[in-house]
Scaffold this active site. Structure first.
Site, PDB file in Angstrom:
ATOM      1  N   ASP A  10       0.853  -1.180   0.000  1.00  0.00           N
ATOM      2  CA  ASP A  10       0.000   0.000   0.000  1.00  0.00           C
ATOM      3  C   ASP A  10       0.888   1.227   0.000  1.00  0.00           C
ATOM      4  OD1 ASP A  10      -1.966   2.103   0.812  1.00  0.00           O
ATOM      5  OD2 ASP A  10      -3.264   0.374   1.183  1.00  0.00           O
ATOM      6  N   ASP A  33       3.687   2.562  -4.155  1.00  0.00           N
ATOM      7  CA  ASP A  33       2.575   3.129  -4.915  1.00  0.00           C
ATOM      8  C   ASP A  33       2.440   2.323  -6.202  1.00  0.00           C
ATOM      9  OD1 ASP A  33       0.880   4.706  -6.544  1.00  0.00           O
ATOM     10  OD2 ASP A  33       1.517   6.531  -5.529  1.00  0.00           O
ATOM     11  N   VAL A  34       1.254   1.726  -6.432  1.00  0.00           N
ATOM     12  CA  VAL A  34       1.078   0.852  -7.596  1.00  0.00           C
ATOM     13  C   VAL A  34       1.211   1.601  -8.917  1.00  0.00           C
ATOM     14  CG1 VAL A  34      -0.341  -0.830  -6.376  1.00  0.00           C
ATOM     15  CG2 VAL A  34      -1.440   1.097  -7.533  1.00  0.00           C
ATOM     16  N   SER A 112     -15.222  -4.409 -10.927  1.00  0.00           N
ATOM     17  CA  SER A 112     -16.457  -3.800 -10.400  1.00  0.00           C
ATOM     18  C   SER A 112     -17.627  -4.194 -11.281  1.00  0.00           C
ATOM     19  CB  SER A 112     -16.324  -2.272 -10.385  1.00  0.00           C
ATOM     20  OG  SER A 112     -17.564  -1.667 -10.065  1.00  0.00           O
ATOM     21  N   TYR A 125     -14.323   5.671 -14.161  1.00  0.00           N
ATOM     22  CA  TYR A 125     -14.302   4.470 -13.319  1.00  0.00           C
ATOM     23  C   TYR A 125     -14.808   3.253 -14.087  1.00  0.00           C
ATOM     24  CZ  TYR A 125     -15.143   1.447  -9.265  1.00  0.00           C
ATOM     25  OH  TYR A 125     -15.138   0.402  -8.371  1.00  0.00           O
ATOM     26  N   LYS A 129     -12.545  -0.181 -15.031  1.00  0.00           N
ATOM     27  CA  LYS A 129     -12.890  -1.509 -14.532  1.00  0.00           C
ATOM     28  C   LYS A 129     -13.247  -2.470 -15.662  1.00  0.00           C
ATOM     29  CE  LYS A 129     -12.236  -0.729 -10.151  1.00  0.00           C
ATOM     30  NZ  LYS A 129     -11.172  -1.419  -9.401  1.00  0.00           N
TER      31      LYS A 129
END
Length: 224
Positions: A10, A33-34, A112, A125, A129
């Site tokens: 994370d 951080d991804v 999602s 968003y 997804k």
């Protein structure tokens, strides 16, 4: 975690500490951080070294944006994509070598239900997804001969801090909640624990014949 060793990644030290306390001594933490591929590579290498290898990964980092596409700035669009889509790509790319070493492995990407439903003012968003679901299917096809499985989970509205922030920022909390439940049969929020149990199933041997699937966990929502 059914006896598993878990490495937590994370960008928030506070979030890592909180999660590690919940899991206990079987967990280790890596701050990264991804969005940063170099940081992700270093984090995966560190986790593999501390645990003696990696045989599964769950990508759960995500960010939301409630804005029409017309009003979404380039920077806002890129920020959503960099976390929701680029982040899992960076993690998967870094971890596949470790899964190959193990001779087996599982990848679970948290997508999602919004991947299947065109929701006004939620375009960045939804797009991120939907792309994540397809990326997972492609990974499954590419890795199927290596005993590595890849699946995605497509939750409905899960009660998380992100959802609470959205509700708190709404002018009418009751109306916003009703909007969430409008097309959802169970008329309640899902829980983090319910999604975690599905992720556990997909990382374990009971799902050994499952790859390339997108699992809906949405309380009976009508997305398709």
């Amino acid at each position: 975690m059914e006896g598993a060793q878990v490495a937590l990644l994370d960008r928030s030290a506070e979030g890592l500490d909180r999660a590690a306390q919940q899991i206990g001594s079987q967990s280790s933490t890596v701050l990264a951080d991804v969005r940063d591929p170099s940081a992700v590579e270093a984090a995966v290498a560190s986790a593999a070294k501390s645990m003696g290898g990696i045989d599964g990964v769950v990508n759960a980092a995500g960010i939301s944006l409630w804005r029409s596409l017309e009003e979404t700035s380039h920077d806002e669009w890129r920020n959503v994509m960099s976390i929701n889509l680029d982040g899992p790509f960076h993690v998967c790319k870094a971890v596949i070598a470790e899964l190959k070493k193990a001779g087996r492995g599982t990848i679970v990407n948290i997508a999602s239900g919004a991947a299947f439903r065109q929701t006004p003012n939620f375009g960045a968003y939804c797009t991120s997804k939907a792309a994540l679901v397809m990326m997972t299917k492609v990974l499954a096809a590419e890795l199927v001969g290596l005993n590595i499985r890849a699946n995605s989970i497509c939750p409905g509205v899960i009660y998380t801090p992100m959802v609470e922030r959205t509700l708190s920022g709404s002018t009418d909390r009751k109306q916003r909640t009703a909007q969430y439940f409008e097309r959802q049969g169970m008329k309640r929020f899902g829980t983090v624990e319910e999604i975690a149990k599905l992720a556990l199933f997909l990382t374990g041997p009971d799902s050994s014949f499952t790859t390339g699937s997108a699992y809906s966990a949405d309380g009976g929502s009508v997305y398709h």
